[in-house]
Design a protein around this motif. Structure first.
Motif, PDB file in Angstrom:
ATOM      1  N   ASP A  57       8.957  -6.916  -3.966  1.00 13.04           N
ATOM      2  CA  ASP A  57      10.289  -6.841  -4.564  1.00 13.04           C
ATOM      3  C   ASP A  57      11.279  -7.173  -3.456  1.00 13.04           C
ATOM      4  OD1 ASP A  57      12.653  -6.250  -5.852  1.00 13.04           O
ATOM      5  OD2 ASP A  57      12.359  -4.065  -5.765  1.00 13.04           O
ATOM      6  N   VAL A  58      11.543  -8.462  -3.256  1.00 10.99           N
ATOM      7  CA  VAL A  58      12.252  -8.918  -2.064  1.00 10.99           C
ATOM      8  C   VAL A  58      13.575  -9.571  -2.424  1.00 10.99           C
ATOM      9  CG1 VAL A  58      11.023 -11.140  -2.095  1.00 10.99           C
ATOM     10  CG2 VAL A  58      11.997 -10.294   0.069  1.00 10.99           C
ATOM     11  N   PHE A  59      14.554  -9.390  -1.544  1.00 12.02           N
ATOM     12  CA  PHE A  59      15.809 -10.132  -1.644  1.00 12.02           C
ATOM     13  C   PHE A  59      16.131 -10.712  -0.270  1.00 12.02           C
ATOM     14  CE2 PHE A  59      17.193  -5.961  -0.245  1.00 12.02           C
ATOM     15  CZ  PHE A  59      18.250  -6.209   0.624  1.00 12.02           C
TER      16      PHE A  59
ATOM     17  N   PRO B  62      10.826   6.194   5.516  1.00 15.56           N
ATOM     18  CA  PRO B  62       9.687   6.617   6.338  1.00 15.56           C
ATOM     19  C   PRO B  62       8.413   5.883   5.906  1.00 15.56           C
ATOM     20  CG  PRO B  62      11.008   8.508   5.742  1.00 15.56           C
ATOM     21  CD  PRO B  62      11.566   7.351   4.975  1.00 15.56           C
ATOM     22  N   GLY B  63       7.704   5.347   6.879  1.00 15.93           N
ATOM     23  CA  GLY B  63       6.533   4.542   6.583  1.00 15.93           C
ATOM     24  C   GLY B  63       6.835   3.079   6.303  1.00 15.93           C
ATOM     25  N   GLY B  64       8.119   2.708   6.298  1.00 16.08           N
ATOM     26  CA  GLY B  64       8.508   1.323   6.032  1.00 16.08           C
ATOM     27  C   GLY B  64       8.090   0.387   7.148  1.00 16.08           C
ATOM     28  N   GLN B  65       7.928  -0.890   6.810  1.00 13.86           N
ATOM     29  CA  GLN B  65       7.391  -1.895   7.721  1.00 13.86           C
ATOM     30  C   GLN B  65       8.479  -2.871   8.178  1.00 13.86           C
ATOM     31  OE1 GLN B  65       4.114  -1.816   8.609  1.00 13.86           O
ATOM     32  NE2 GLN B  65       3.698  -0.073   7.238  1.00 13.86           N
ATOM     33  N   LEU B  66       8.357  -3.323   9.430  1.00 16.14           N
ATOM     34  CA  LEU B  66       9.270  -4.321   9.993  1.00 16.14           C
ATOM     35  C   LEU B  66       8.448  -5.431  10.636  1.00 16.14           C
ATOM     36  CD1 LEU B  66      12.030  -5.409  11.090  1.00 16.14           C
ATOM     37  CD2 LEU B  66      11.716  -3.864  13.037  1.00 16.14           C
TER      38      LEU B  66
ATOM     39  N   LEU C 187      14.993   0.714   2.151  1.00 15.63           N
ATOM     40  CA  LEU C 187      14.062  -0.406   2.176  1.00 15.63           C
ATOM     41  C   LEU C 187      12.642   0.023   2.527  1.00 15.63           C
ATOM     42  CD1 LEU C 187      16.289  -2.996   4.073  1.00 15.63           C
ATOM     43  CD2 LEU C 187      15.942  -2.795   1.595  1.00 15.63           C
ATOM     44  N   ARG C 188      11.679  -0.593   1.847  1.00 10.41           N
ATOM     45  CA  ARG C 188      10.265  -0.405   2.195  1.00 10.41           C
ATOM     46  C   ARG C 188       9.819  -1.404   3.251  1.00 10.41           C
ATOM     47  NH1 ARG C 188       8.720   4.272   1.612  1.00 10.41           N
ATOM     48  NH2 ARG C 188       6.762   3.386   2.336  1.00 10.41           N
ATOM     49  N   GLY C 189      10.592  -2.444   3.454  1.00  8.79           N
ATOM     50  CA  GLY C 189      10.227  -3.422   4.466  1.00  8.79           C
ATOM     51  C   GLY C 189      11.400  -4.296   4.843  1.00  8.79           C
ATOM     52  N   ILE C 190      11.352  -4.810   6.073  1.00  3.75           N
ATOM     53  CA  ILE C 190      12.346  -5.754   6.581  1.00  3.75           C
ATOM     54  C   ILE C 190      11.598  -6.871   7.294  1.00  3.75           C
ATOM     55  CG2 ILE C 190      14.189  -6.145   8.270  1.00  3.75           C
ATOM     56  CD1 ILE C 190      15.084  -3.265   7.822  1.00  3.75           C
ATOM     57  N   VAL C 191      11.972  -8.110   6.997  1.00  3.53           N
ATOM     58  CA  VAL C 191      11.505  -9.265   7.762  1.00  3.53           C
ATOM     59  C   VAL C 191      12.714  -9.882   8.452  1.00  3.53           C
ATOM     60  CG1 VAL C 191      10.467 -11.561   7.651  1.00  3.53           C
ATOM     61  CG2 VAL C 191       9.593  -9.724   6.189  1.00  3.53           C
ATOM     62  N   ALA C 192      12.605 -10.068   9.757  1.00  3.30           N
ATOM     63  CA  ALA C 192      13.640 -10.760  10.527  1.00  3.30           C
ATOM     64  C   ALA C 192      12.950 -11.930  11.222  1.00  3.30           C
ATOM     65  CB  ALA C 192      14.300  -9.821  11.533  1.00  3.30           C
TER      66      ALA C 192
ATOM     67  N   THR D 219       0.815  -1.221   0.000  1.00  3.38           N
ATOM     68  CA  THR D 219       0.000   0.000   0.000  1.00  3.38           C
ATOM     69  C   THR D 219       0.844   1.264   0.000  1.00  3.38           C
ATOM     70  OG1 THR D 219      -0.155   0.032   2.429  1.00  3.38           O
ATOM     71  CG2 THR D 219      -1.880  -1.145   1.219  1.00  3.38           C
ATOM     72  N   GLY D 220       2.151   1.150   0.265  1.00  6.68           N
ATOM     73  CA  GLY D 220       3.040   2.305   0.253  1.00  6.68           C
ATOM     74  C   GLY D 220       3.756   2.445  -1.077  1.00  6.68           C
ATOM     75  N   PRO D 221       4.688   3.382  -1.152  1.00  6.96           N
ATOM     76  CA  PRO D 221       5.478   3.553  -2.382  1.00  6.96           C
ATOM     77  C   PRO D 221       6.266   2.281  -2.697  1.00  6.96           C
ATOM     78  CG  PRO D 221       5.751   5.424  -0.896  1.00  6.96           C
ATOM     79  CD  PRO D 221       5.034   4.369  -0.120  1.00  6.96           C
ATOM     80  N   PRO D 222       6.562   2.025  -3.959  1.00  4.62           N
ATOM     81  CA  PRO D 222       7.318   0.824  -4.318  1.00  4.62           C
ATOM     82  C   PRO D 222       8.748   0.903  -3.803  1.00  4.62           C
ATOM     83  CG  PRO D 222       7.057   2.244  -6.221  1.00  4.62           C
ATOM     84  CD  PRO D 222       6.204   2.828  -5.141  1.00  4.62           C
ATOM     85  N   GLY D 223       9.311  -0.261  -3.552  1.00  4.01           N
ATOM     86  CA  GLY D 223      10.687  -0.315  -3.087  1.00  4.01           C
ATOM     87  C   GLY D 223      11.028  -1.702  -2.590  1.00  4.01           C
ATOM     88  N   PRO D 224      12.304  -1.980  -2.365  1.00  6.13           N
ATOM     89  CA  PRO D 224      12.729  -3.331  -1.993  1.00  6.13           C
ATOM     90  C   PRO D 224      12.423  -3.680  -0.545  1.00  6.13           C
ATOM     91  CG  PRO D 224      14.609  -1.852  -2.047  1.00  6.13           C
ATOM     92  CD  PRO D 224      13.442  -1.064  -2.553  1.00  6.13           C
ATOM     93  N   VAL D 225      12.322  -4.985  -0.326  1.00  8.43           N
ATOM     94  CA  VAL D 225      12.122  -5.572   0.998  1.00  8.43           C
ATOM     95  C   VAL D 225      13.264  -6.552   1.241  1.00  8.43           C
ATOM     96  CG1 VAL D 225      10.646  -7.090   2.377  1.00  8.43           C
ATOM     97  CG2 VAL D 225       9.619  -5.316   0.935  1.00  8.43           C
ATOM     98  N   ALA D 226      13.802  -6.543   2.453  1.00  7.50           N
ATOM     99  CA  ALA D 226      14.897  -7.443   2.799  1.00  7.50           C
ATOM    100  C   ALA D 226      14.403  -8.518   3.758  1.00  7.50           C
ATOM    101  CB  ALA D 226      16.043  -6.668   3.443  1.00  7.50           C
ATOM    102  N   ASP D 227      14.676  -9.774   3.420  1.00  8.67           N
ATOM    103  CA  ASP D 227      14.441 -10.904   4.312  1.00  8.67           C
ATOM    104  C   ASP D 227      15.782 -11.228   4.950  1.00  8.67           C
ATOM    105  OD1 ASP D 227      13.664 -13.208   5.608  1.00  8.67           O
ATOM    106  OD2 ASP D 227      13.479 -14.413   3.780  1.00  8.67           O
ATOM    107  N   LEU D 228      15.968 -10.738   6.186  1.00  6.66           N
ATOM    108  CA  LEU D 228      17.263 -10.827   6.851  1.00  6.66           C
ATOM    109  C   LEU D 228      17.352 -12.117   7.667  1.00  6.66           C
ATOM    110  CD1 LEU D 228      17.703  -7.121   8.008  1.00  6.66           C
ATOM    111  CD2 LEU D 228      18.391  -8.215   5.859  1.00  6.66           C
ATOM    112  N   GLY D 229      18.428 -12.855   7.446  1.00  8.15           N
ATOM    113  CA  GLY D 229      18.533 -14.180   8.029  1.00  8.15           C
ATOM    114  C   GLY D 229      17.642 -15.135   7.258  1.00  8.15           C
TER     115      GLY D 229
END
Length: 217
Positions: free
Chosen positions: A74-76, A142-146, A112-117, A48-58
């Protein structure tokens, strides 16, 4: 740059069991509808936010990275274990996977638009975790998700507790204690879930969903 000893030990431990781990957790969200629902909610919030990459950390062998990709992100993936990253690249050649620690991604502020740990903070000694959370804040736009997942204690606050994880020593975090560190890093809690142990869990499982505030908040 010399890395902390715990990173070297964790890398070696996961390198040694990478193939077994990949087979055992081929579908990390199977029979876990609450966990899967939170991951899906995270993806929807990012979209729902602006486009951008998401990182799956670990990211380990990349199974969750691939699921996030299937949700339209758009995840790496990034992991400190070269053996894990080799398996991920082989299984999902269309996706990007990097050998890296959570605090050494080499990305600019607000990338990053998002981070998953997803259970990737559990091996960090308690004293090291605030620096990781500060780095998450720096990396998020700003507005990015974790989204965080970790084993929790029966008490909501207090000190973290070490336990004999099957790979290498890990820490269970009281949910309020972890949330307070994230708040101190500048992140705002959106939701949390603490669920009872499932069939293959030894402990309660905690999930925190947070966002980086925007300048107008």
């Amino acid at each position: 740059m010399t890395q902390p000893v715990y990173l070297d030990a964790t890398r070696a431990a996961y390198d040694a069991i990478a193939s077994e781990y990949a087979a055992l957790f081929a579908d990390p969200l199977a029979r876990r509808p609450l966990d899967r629902g939170l991951v899906t909610t995270f993806a929807e919030l990012v979209r729902t936010g602006p486009p951008g990459p998401v990182a799956d950390l670990g990211c380990g062998p990349g199974h969750l990275t691939a699921f996030l990709h299937s949700l339209g992100l758009d995840v790496f993936g990034a992991d400190l274990s070269p053996a894990m990253i080799s398996l991920a690249r082989r299984a999902y050649p269309q996706l990007r996977f990097d050998v890296s620690t959570m605090t050494d991604l080499g990305l600019a502020d607000g990338t990053l638009r998002g981070i998953v740990a997803w259970y990737s903070i559990i091996h960090a000694p308690p004293a090291a975790l605030p620096d990781s959370f500060t780095e998450f804040h720096r990396l998020l736009a700003p507005g990015g998700q974790l989204l965080l997942a970790f084993q929790s204690t029966d008490q909501s606050d207090g000190p973290p507790q070490p336990f004999d994880h099957k790979v290498i020593t890990a820490y269970r975090w009281p949910t309020d204690t972890a949330a307070a560190l994230l708040r101190d890093a500048g992140l705002t809690e959106t939701a949390r879930l603490v669920r009872a142990p499932g069939d293959t869990d030894r402990f309660q499982q905690a999930f925190l969903l947070l966002r980086k505030p925007t300048s107008v908040e």
